[in-house]
Design an enzyme around this catalytic site. Sequence first.
Site, short mmCIF file in Angstrom:
data_model
loop_
_atom_site.label_atom_id
_atom_site.label_comp_id
_atom_site.label_asym_id
_atom_site.label_seq_id
_atom_site.Cartn_x
_atom_site.Cartn_y
_atom_site.Cartn_z
N ASP A 111 0.84 -1.18 0.00
CA ASP A 111 0.00 0.00 0.00
C ASP A 111 0.89 1.25 0.00
OD1 ASP A 111 -3.04 0.80 0.58
OD2 ASP A 111 -1.74 2.19 1.68
N ILE A 112 0.59 2.21 -0.88
CA ILE A 112 1.34 3.47 -0.91
C ILE A 112 0.92 4.30 0.31
CG2 ILE A 112 1.81 5.60 -2.17
CD1 ILE A 112 1.27 4.12 -4.75
N GLU A 154 -4.68 2.41 -4.37
CA GLU A 154 -3.23 2.52 -4.25
C GLU A 154 -2.60 1.26 -3.69
OE1 GLU A 154 -4.89 4.39 -0.41
OE2 GLU A 154 -5.48 4.12 -2.48
#
Length: 243
Positions: A111-112, A154
């Site tokens: 996950d960003i 994301e």
Amino acid sequence: IELFPIKELQQPLQSLYCLPLAARKKFIGACILGSLRSNAFTRYHKDFMDTLMNQVSVVIDNAMLHGRIRDLAHTDGLTGLLNHRTFMDKLDEEFRRLDRDDRPFSLLLLDIDHFKKINDEFGHPVGDIALKGVADIIRKTARTVDFVARYGGEEFAVGMVGADSKGAKQTAERIRRTVEQSVIIEKKITLSIGVATFKRGDSKKDLIAHADAALYYAKRNNRNLVSLYDDIDDRDALAIPKK
């Protein structure tokens, strides 16, 4: 003129006829005819090949178009990675293999960190650049046997065939470090990564839940972190993640 890499075909050609293959104003390739005889190709040969290659060009172009449409059904339009549905299908295939094969299998969920802030501060076009940049790093860092997907928003996922927990964590750490050290946009980008390894008796749902729990553990612990599910406490795994 020697055109061919095979030694037996490397003989001087006395006649050469080249036809470009094109369709919808696009160059596709070329058809090259060669002969050991001088003046081997008559006007009849040339007219026939022109007509034939026009048809071949259309067939090749249609096949390429069909391939692109097929790929679009299986890949994410922005990043070029597998889409969520295709990733889940491949995960199903892998679990069918795991029923009869003892090779290990691991799952990464990535996950960003603070991606909403990137969109809010720089706008969605820059957010898209960030997504594509991270996707390229994951694709290049993952092994050829792994399957990589944009899991949603994301978030990304990597299915690691034949990777135990140690190997999966090493790959995850390599991805995390590469993203952290890369200049993709003006703002530094980091990843939180959860790692889970299949154990006999686990279902697909179990494995995803374990990787998800490890991911949220990383996000609760200041992010930019790789977390292995086997290393976290059960209470941590069940805790509600911070947003």
